[in-house]
Design an enzyme around this catalytic site. Structure first.
Site, PDB file in Angstrom:
ATOM      1  N   GLU A   1       0.825  -1.208   0.000  1.00 36.09           N
ATOM      2  CA  GLU A   1       0.000   0.000   0.000  1.00 36.09           C
ATOM      3  C   GLU A   1       0.859   1.258   0.000  1.00 36.09           C
ATOM      4  OE1 GLU A   1      -2.684  -0.366   3.254  1.00 36.09           O
ATOM      5  OE2 GLU A   1      -3.846  -1.986   2.329  1.00 36.09           O
TER       6      GLU A   1
ATOM      7  N   HIS B   1      -9.901   1.208  -0.385  1.00 34.98           N
ATOM      8  CA  HIS B   1     -10.369   0.508   0.800  1.00 34.98           C
ATOM      9  C   HIS B   1     -11.881   0.594   0.989  1.00 34.98           C
ATOM     10  CE1 HIS B   1      -6.079   0.743   1.552  1.00 34.98           C
ATOM     11  NE2 HIS B   1      -6.237  -0.234   2.405  1.00 34.98           N
TER      12      HIS B   1
END
Length: 308
Positions: free
Chosen positions: A175, A208
């Site tokens: 990420e 997300h």
């Protein structure tokens, strides 16, 4: 974090210089088109990262080891290919970073030790209250706890735990590589340093949003400003991993804790020390020259506060 203290406050009001960007001087696309290319590139990276998680069709829950292994494969492939998006962005915009791609993305040796230790230390100071709470609720004493943490058997057990690997290693590394190391260099020449810090979490949020359909869980805030201040990827990765381990501070539990007075004092002390140490521990001078400053100078913005 430098965006919150000292000269970092001025990041939010960086004025765009009137000097003509290098890309325009070389006959490349104008600033407007460059911004569209940057935004589209970042959005493509975010969608690719999320899409890779759903390549494998399965009815199993996300915490099942088989699902985790498949997703490991997907995100590692996307993360490995993400630097190609930065290369394509460079060709389309005509902006020459002036440094190697790996250096621009935070893979460099200069200042690596302070970049690894100081941001993590600052984050741990902020979590002083939750760390005290964790210590108070732990059934073993400090000496026994350290023995468990340092025992090779404990680490071997962690390395065979798919959920631990996901939360502490793979997720922070991939990420931060995609949403920080790749996106910030593309956004900074368009928006400036300060706005780029707050724009990256928007793409991070897109990546997300899918968790809403799987499980409601806390996600720590962006650590992009650590990347801006230090110019290293290792600091954001370690802070991300630490925040994943700690989770959201259990403030309600602290208010009902038998030792709530010293515990709440620890919460307040942690926040106070964090604000006090924020500017000195995120001073770019501690970490060597910043590759992003070279990039901004090439793009026509050499007056950013961090680069002056």
């Amino acid at each position: 974090m430098a965006a919150l203290g000292g000269d970092g406050f001025r990041l939010l009001s960086v004025s765009r210089p009137e000097r003509q960007p290098e890309s325009a001087a070389l006959g490349g696309p104008g600033p407007g088109l460059c911004c569209w290319v940057s935004v589209f590139s970042c959005l493509s990276l975010a969608c690719s990262y999320v899409g890779s998680l759903y390549v494998w069709k399965s009815e199993l829950p996300r915490d099942h080891p088989a699902v985790i292994k498949r997703r490991f494969t997907s995100v590692l492939v996307v993360s490995s290919l993400s630097p190609l998006c930065v290369l394509l962005w460079r060709e389309l915009t005509g902006i020459q970073p002036g440094t190697s791609l790996l250096t621009l993305m935070g893979f460099r040796l200069e200042g690596i030790f302070p970049a690894a230790l100081l941001p993590l230390l600052l984050t741990m100071i902020l979590f002083l209250g939750p760390l005290m709470q964790l210590s108070m609720d732990c059934p073993c004493d400090l000496a026994d706890g350290l023995k468990v943490v340092l025992a090779p058997r404990s680490w071997a057990r962690c390395l065979t735990d798919m959920r631990w690997l996901r939360n502490q290693v793979i997720a922070p590394l991939t990420e931060e590589l995609v949403f920080r190391a790749c996106m910030l260099p593309m956004l900074a020449p368009c928006t400036g340093l300060g706005p780029a810090v707050f724009t990256c979490p928007l793409f991070f949020g897109v990546a997300h949003f899918h968790h809403i359909f799987e499980q409601l869980r806390f996600r720590q805030s962006s650590v992009g400003s650590i990347f801006l201040s230090a110019g290293h990827l290792i600091g954001p990765v370690l802070c991300h991993s630490f925040c994943n381990y700690m989770g959201f501070p259990a403030v309600c539990a602290a208010l009902e804790h038998p030792q709530r007075r010293p515990l709440l004092a620890g919460y307040a002390l942690g926040v106070g020390l964090f604000l006090l140490l924020l500017q000195p521990l995120t001073d770019p001078k501690l970490y060597g020259s910043l590759p992003l400053c070279v990039l901004l100078e090439r793009a026509g913005d050499s007056e950013a506060p961090l680069c002056s």
